[in-house]
Scaffold this motif. Structure first.
Motif, PDB file in Angstrom:
ATOM      1  N   THR A 171      -0.906 -37.827  66.005  1.00 34.08           N
ATOM      2  CA  THR A 171      -1.022 -38.377  64.654  1.00 34.08           C
ATOM      3  C   THR A 171      -2.240 -37.806  63.929  1.00 34.08           C
ATOM      4  O   THR A 171      -2.168 -37.438  62.751  1.00 34.08           O
ATOM      5  CB  THR A 171      -1.133 -39.911  64.714  1.00 34.08           C
ATOM      6  OG1 THR A 171       0.024 -40.448  65.358  1.00 34.08           O
ATOM      7  CG2 THR A 171      -1.225 -40.496  63.307  1.00 34.08           C
ATOM      8  N   SER A 172      -3.350 -37.703  64.639  1.00 35.35           N
ATOM      9  CA  SER A 172      -4.556 -37.146  64.044  1.00 35.35           C
ATOM     10  C   SER A 172      -4.374 -35.681  63.681  1.00 35.35           C
ATOM     11  O   SER A 172      -4.863 -35.212  62.652  1.00 35.35           O
ATOM     12  CB  SER A 172      -5.734 -37.283  65.014  1.00 35.35           C
ATOM     13  OG  SER A 172      -5.997 -38.642  65.287  1.00 35.35           O
ATOM     14  N   SER A 173      -3.658 -34.961  64.540  1.00 36.79           N
ATOM     15  CA  SER A 173      -3.434 -33.542  64.263  1.00 36.79           C
ATOM     16  C   SER A 173      -2.635 -33.367  62.984  1.00 36.79           C
ATOM     17  O   SER A 173      -2.892 -32.441  62.209  1.00 36.79           O
ATOM     18  CB  SER A 173      -2.704 -32.877  65.433  1.00 36.79           C
ATOM     19  OG  SER A 173      -1.337 -33.257  65.487  1.00 36.79           O
ATOM     20  N   VAL A 174      -1.689 -34.270  62.743  1.00 35.44           N
ATOM     21  CA  VAL A 174      -0.889 -34.198  61.511  1.00 35.44           C
ATOM     22  C   VAL A 174      -1.778 -34.402  60.287  1.00 35.44           C
ATOM     23  O   VAL A 174      -1.666 -33.680  59.282  1.00 35.44           O
ATOM     24  CB  VAL A 174       0.239 -35.245  61.545  1.00 35.44           C
ATOM     25  CG1 VAL A 174       0.936 -35.326  60.181  1.00 35.44           C
ATOM     26  CG2 VAL A 174       1.257 -34.899  62.622  1.00 35.44           C
ATOM     27  N   GLN A 175      -2.705 -35.375  60.350  1.00 36.17           N
ATOM     28  CA  GLN A 175      -3.630 -35.617  59.241  1.00 36.17           C
ATOM     29  C   GLN A 175      -4.488 -34.390  58.949  1.00 36.17           C
ATOM     30  O   GLN A 175      -4.644 -33.980  57.794  1.00 36.17           O
ATOM     31  CB  GLN A 175      -4.544 -36.805  59.559  1.00 36.17           C
ATOM     32  CG  GLN A 175      -3.821 -38.139  59.708  1.00 36.17           C
ATOM     33  CD  GLN A 175      -4.777 -39.250  60.118  1.00 36.17           C
ATOM     34  OE1 GLN A 175      -5.993 -39.110  60.033  1.00 36.17           O
ATOM     35  NE2 GLN A 175      -4.232 -40.358  60.577  1.00 36.17           N
ATOM     36  N   ILE A 176      -5.034 -33.790  60.009  1.00 39.67           N
ATOM     37  CA  ILE A 176      -5.903 -32.631  59.838  1.00 39.67           C
ATOM     38  C   ILE A 176      -5.111 -31.436  59.312  1.00 39.67           C
ATOM     39  O   ILE A 176      -5.564 -30.703  58.431  1.00 39.67           O
ATOM     40  CB  ILE A 176      -6.593 -32.282  61.171  1.00 39.67           C
ATOM     41  CG1 ILE A 176      -7.558 -33.413  61.573  1.00 39.67           C
ATOM     42  CG2 ILE A 176      -7.352 -30.964  61.064  1.00 39.67           C
ATOM     43  CD1 ILE A 176      -8.112 -33.274  62.972  1.00 39.67           C
TER      44      ILE A 176
END
Length: 216
Positions: free
Chosen positions: A187-192
């Protein structure tokens, strides 16, 4: 507050104070990677090992952030993009390892999980407090804050897993938390990645507008 807050341009990490804080966070994460990986192996805990991997990833993430501070927006955006991809790879790796260990018999040592989880939480809360002042910025700076925030969440999850293992004498709480942490990575990778792609597009649009504006 720094002068970067006085205009609409996102903070790029160009202050000595931010660099000092980032160095401290890099050291904290590198030390905790070694501590938690060793403890995870000793305790047989997948969630501790997953969190140790997160510490390693963050060490490289922060080092890349430090290296590209002051470079062109395109370079910083590509660096953030690479960090987003690395988080995706870590998340998928943890999911795969967790799925594999579902078939492995053995209950992790809850007391080691709890002690190291608390130590890791203290390290990550320290990192969050160091970076709190700079939680907003470009994709490169933002990725540092996202990673630090997720680390603190992950450590709380490891402590919850330790309580679950202790209360149920089962490995399932540990495996479930490891899977949740993998989902947080992704999920964090998608935000970044979204932030980095937006910045790369803005650079492309600016480059296209430049030559067009120069035409008579």
């Amino acid at each position: 507050m720094d002068s970067c807050r006085d205009n609409d341009a996102p903070f790029e990490g160009l202050t000595p104070d931010y660099r000092r804080r980032l160095w401290l966070v890099i050291i904290i994460n590198a030390v905790m990677f070694v501590v938690e990986l060793s403890a995870g192996a000793m305790a047989g805990s997948r969630s501790l090992q997953a969190d140790a991997l997160d510490f390693l990833g963050d060490t490289f993430t922060y080092a890349i952030t430090l290296a590209v501070i002051g470079t062109q927006l395109r370079t910083r955006a590509w660096a953030a993009f690479a960090k987003g991809l690395s988080l995706t790879v870590m998340g998928l790796w943890v999911l795969g390892i967790t799925a594999y260990h579902i078939l492995v018999v053995g209950v992790p040592r809850a007391e080691v999980m709890g002690i190291i989880g608390f130590l890791a939480l203290a390290a990550n809360v320290s990192s969050v407090l160091l970076l709190l002042r700079y939680k907003e910025g470009d994709a490169n700076v933002r990725s540092v804050w996202v990673c630090s925030r997720n680390d603190a969440i992950g450590n709380i999850a490891v402590m919850v897993a330790a309580l679950g293992v202790w209360g149920t004498a089962s490995r399932w709480p540990d495996l479930i938390v490891a899977a949740i942490m993998a989902a947080i990575f992704i999920t964090s990778s998608v935000q970044i990645l979204k932030r980095a792609i937006a910045e790369l597009r803005s650079v492309g649009a600016a480059n296209q507008a430049g030559p067009a504006a120069e035409r008579p």
